[in-house]
Write a protein that holds these residues in place. Structure first.
Motif, PDB file in Angstrom:
ATOM      1  N   LEU A 140       0.838  -1.202   0.000  1.00 17.68           N
ATOM      2  CA  LEU A 140       0.000   0.000   0.000  1.00 17.68           C
ATOM      3  C   LEU A 140       0.874   1.254   0.000  1.00 17.68           C
ATOM      4  N   HIS A 141       1.948   1.227   0.766  1.00 20.17           N
ATOM      5  CA  HIS A 141       2.875   2.371   0.783  1.00 20.17           C
ATOM      6  C   HIS A 141       3.487   2.596  -0.595  1.00 20.17           C
ATOM      7  N   THR A 142       3.995   1.538  -1.195  1.00 14.68           N
ATOM      8  CA  THR A 142       4.642   1.671  -2.507  1.00 14.68           C
ATOM      9  C   THR A 142       3.655   2.171  -3.556  1.00 14.68           C
ATOM     10  N   GLY A 143       2.477   1.593  -3.581  1.00 11.87           N
ATOM     11  CA  GLY A 143       1.476   2.000  -4.574  1.00 11.87           C
ATOM     12  C   GLY A 143       1.022   3.432  -4.417  1.00 11.87           C
ATOM     13  N   THR A 144       0.715   3.820  -3.192  1.00 12.11           N
ATOM     14  CA  THR A 144       0.266   5.199  -2.991  1.00 12.11           C
ATOM     15  C   THR A 144       1.425   6.175  -3.172  1.00 12.11           C
ATOM     16  N   TRP A 145       2.627   5.761  -2.767  1.00 10.97           N
ATOM     17  CA  TRP A 145       3.817   6.620  -2.922  1.00 10.97           C
ATOM     18  C   TRP A 145       4.049   6.932  -4.402  1.00 10.97           C
ATOM     19  N   VAL A 146       3.943   5.912  -5.249  1.00 12.69           N
ATOM     20  CA  VAL A 146       4.164   6.107  -6.683  1.00 12.69           C
ATOM     21  C   VAL A 146       3.131   7.090  -7.245  1.00 12.69           C
ATOM     22  N   VAL A 147       1.880   6.903  -6.883  1.00 12.18           N
ATOM     23  CA  VAL A 147       0.820   7.766  -7.409  1.00 12.18           C
ATOM     24  C   VAL A 147       0.976   9.199  -6.907  1.00 12.18           C
ATOM     25  N   VAL A 148       1.144   9.379  -5.588  1.00 12.59           N
ATOM     26  CA  VAL A 148       1.216  10.747  -5.075  1.00 12.59           C
ATOM     27  C   VAL A 148       2.524  11.436  -5.475  1.00 12.59           C
ATOM     28  N   THR A 149       3.607  10.671  -5.625  1.00 15.56           N
ATOM     29  CA  THR A 149       4.863  11.281  -6.082  1.00 15.56           C
ATOM     30  C   THR A 149       4.729  11.747  -7.527  1.00 15.56           C
ATOM     31  N   GLY A 150       4.067  10.951  -8.345  1.00 14.55           N
ATOM     32  CA  GLY A 150       3.813  11.373  -9.720  1.00 14.55           C
ATOM     33  C   GLY A 150       2.962  12.637  -9.757  1.00 14.55           C
ATOM     34  N   LEU A 151       1.890  12.637  -8.986  1.00 17.79           N
ATOM     35  CA  LEU A 151       1.028  13.813  -8.927  1.00 17.79           C
ATOM     36  C   LEU A 151       1.774  15.026  -8.367  1.00 17.79           C
ATOM     37  N   ALA A 152       2.560  14.799  -7.302  1.00 14.57           N
ATOM     38  CA  ALA A 152       3.308  15.896  -6.679  1.00 14.57           C
ATOM     39  C   ALA A 152       4.314  16.490  -7.650  1.00 14.57           C
ATOM     40  N   GLU A 165     -10.470  17.290  -5.556  1.00 16.85           N
ATOM     41  CA  GLU A 165     -11.388  16.160  -5.748  1.00 16.85           C
ATOM     42  C   GLU A 165     -10.781  15.111  -6.683  1.00 16.85           C
ATOM     43  N   GLN A 166     -10.123  15.557  -7.737  1.00 22.37           N
ATOM     44  CA  GLN A 166      -9.472  14.618  -8.655  1.00 22.37           C
ATOM     45  C   GLN A 166      -8.329  13.874  -7.961  1.00 22.37           C
ATOM     46  N   ILE A 167      -7.570  14.594  -7.156  1.00 25.31           N
ATOM     47  CA  ILE A 167      -6.469  13.957  -6.419  1.00 25.31           C
ATOM     48  C   ILE A 167      -7.020  12.926  -5.447  1.00 25.31           C
ATOM     49  N   ILE A 168      -8.048  13.309  -4.704  1.00 22.71           N
ATOM     50  CA  ILE A 168      -8.664  12.383  -3.752  1.00 22.71           C
ATOM     51  C   ILE A 168      -9.154  11.136  -4.471  1.00 22.71           C
ATOM     52  N   SER A 169      -9.806  11.313  -5.607  1.00 23.24           N
ATOM     53  CA  SER A 169     -10.318  10.185  -6.383  1.00 23.24           C
ATOM     54  C   SER A 169      -9.195   9.250  -6.840  1.00 23.24           C
ATOM     55  N   LEU A 170      -8.115   9.813  -7.337  1.00 27.13           N
ATOM     56  CA  LEU A 170      -6.978   8.990  -7.782  1.00 27.13           C
ATOM     57  C   LEU A 170      -6.350   8.209  -6.629  1.00 27.13           C
ATOM     58  N   ILE A 171      -6.170   8.876  -5.510  1.00 26.46           N
ATOM     59  CA  ILE A 171      -5.592   8.179  -4.346  1.00 26.46           C
ATOM     60  C   ILE A 171      -6.540   7.098  -3.851  1.00 26.46           C
ATOM     61  N   GLN A 172      -7.839   7.416  -3.783  1.00 26.03           N
ATOM     62  CA  GLN A 172      -8.824   6.439  -3.300  1.00 26.03           C
ATOM     63  C   GLN A 172      -8.877   5.219  -4.219  1.00 26.03           C
ATOM     64  N   ARG A 173      -8.857   5.432  -5.520  1.00 25.55           N
ATOM     65  CA  ARG A 173      -8.853   4.304  -6.457  1.00 25.55           C
ATOM     66  C   ARG A 173      -7.598   3.463  -6.303  1.00 25.55           C
ATOM     67  N   THR A 174      -6.478   4.114  -6.074  1.00 24.00           N
ATOM     68  CA  THR A 174      -5.221   3.389  -5.858  1.00 24.00           C
ATOM     69  C   THR A 174      -5.323   2.515  -4.615  1.00 24.00           C
ATOM     70  N   ILE A 175      -5.802   3.102  -3.524  1.00 26.94           N
ATOM     71  CA  ILE A 175      -5.968   2.342  -2.271  1.00 26.94           C
ATOM     72  C   ILE A 175      -6.910   1.165  -2.494  1.00 26.94           C
ATOM     73  N   ASN A 176      -8.061   1.423  -3.101  1.00 31.67           N
ATOM     74  CA  ASN A 176      -9.051   0.363  -3.333  1.00 31.67           C
ATOM     75  C   ASN A 176      -8.476  -0.764  -4.183  1.00 31.67           C
ATOM     76  N   ASN A 177      -7.763  -0.406  -5.247  1.00 34.76           N
ATOM     77  CA  ASN A 177      -7.173  -1.429  -6.123  1.00 34.76           C
ATOM     78  C   ASN A 177      -6.124  -2.262  -5.407  1.00 34.76           C
ATOM     79  N   ILE A 178      -5.277  -1.628  -4.627  1.00 30.68           N
ATOM     80  CA  ILE A 178      -4.231  -2.358  -3.906  1.00 30.68           C
ATOM     81  C   ILE A 178      -4.843  -3.286  -2.869  1.00 30.68           C
ATOM     82  N   ILE A 179      -5.817  -2.794  -2.129  1.00 20.47           N
ATOM     83  CA  ILE A 179      -6.461  -3.630  -1.110  1.00 20.47           C
ATOM     84  C   ILE A 179      -7.226  -4.771  -1.771  1.00 20.47           C
TER      85      ILE A 179
END
Length: 186
Positions: A140-152, A165-179
């Motif tokens: 979960l750390h690696t997946g969210t780190w990759v997404v938020v680092t790309g966005l950042a 809202e778009q950022i929240i949606s992308l992070i939430q989808r990443t979390i949901n997919n990883i879980i």
């Protein structure tokens, strides 16, 4: 004539300013001393060497990130909030963000270890994510780190300008997919 004394805190503040404006490429005793209007001697009286100063500076930055920047609530989901705060930090402190997270002379392994330990503690103390194994937390750390680092990186450079809202949606989808992937594997 009385000698002026320079404190460790003053040197750390000047070192922070150098890194925040010039990155670690500008992190030299000479540049820090120049910013303070002094010789390099007080720096070497307070710190064993530049690596010692860098480590203390990183510890100071970690403390600021941990206590002031990363825990700001936005959504109620600590992982999403951490991602938003990381992206906001990158946008508001572009040069410092690059120095810490992108620059090869930056925090490197120490920065990654800090981020992973902060993330792990956050997850382990959140009922929303209870029951995740150490391996799942790492994933979960690696997946969210990759997404938020790309966005950042893209947002701080001005390449993209997503809404919160778009950022929240992308992070939430990443979390949901990883879980979801972790649940099907286990």
């Amino acid at each position: 004539m009385r000698r002026k004394i320079y404190t460790k805190e003053q040197i750390l503040r000047a070192a922070y300013e150098v890194v925040a404006t010039e990155g670690f490429a500008g992190f030299t005793a000479r540049n820090i001393a120049k910013r303070m209007g002094i010789s390099t001697q007080p720096i070497y009286l307070e710190f064993k060497n530049m690596e010692d100063l860098k480590n203390e500076l990183l510890d100071l930055i970690f403390s600021k990130l941990k206590n002031e920047i990363f825990p700001v609530p936005h959504t109620g989901d600590k992982v999403i909030d951490l991602g938003l705060n990381y992206i906001n930090f990158a946008k508001q402190h572009h040069n410092l963000y690059l120095a810490l997270y992108v620059d090869e002379e930056g925090g490197g392994k120490k920065m990654h270890d800090f981020s992973f330990n902060y993330f792990s503690t956050l997850i382990e103390n959140d009922p929303q994510y209870e029951g995740l194994s150490r391996e799942q937390i790492q994933t979960l750390h690696t997946g969210t780190w990759v997404v938020v680092t790309g966005l950042a990186s893209l947002a701080s450079s001005g390449s993209i300008n997503p809404t919160q809202e778009q950022i929240i949606s992308l992070i939430q989808r990443t979390i949901n997919n990883i879980i979801a992937v972790n649940e099907t594997v286990n």
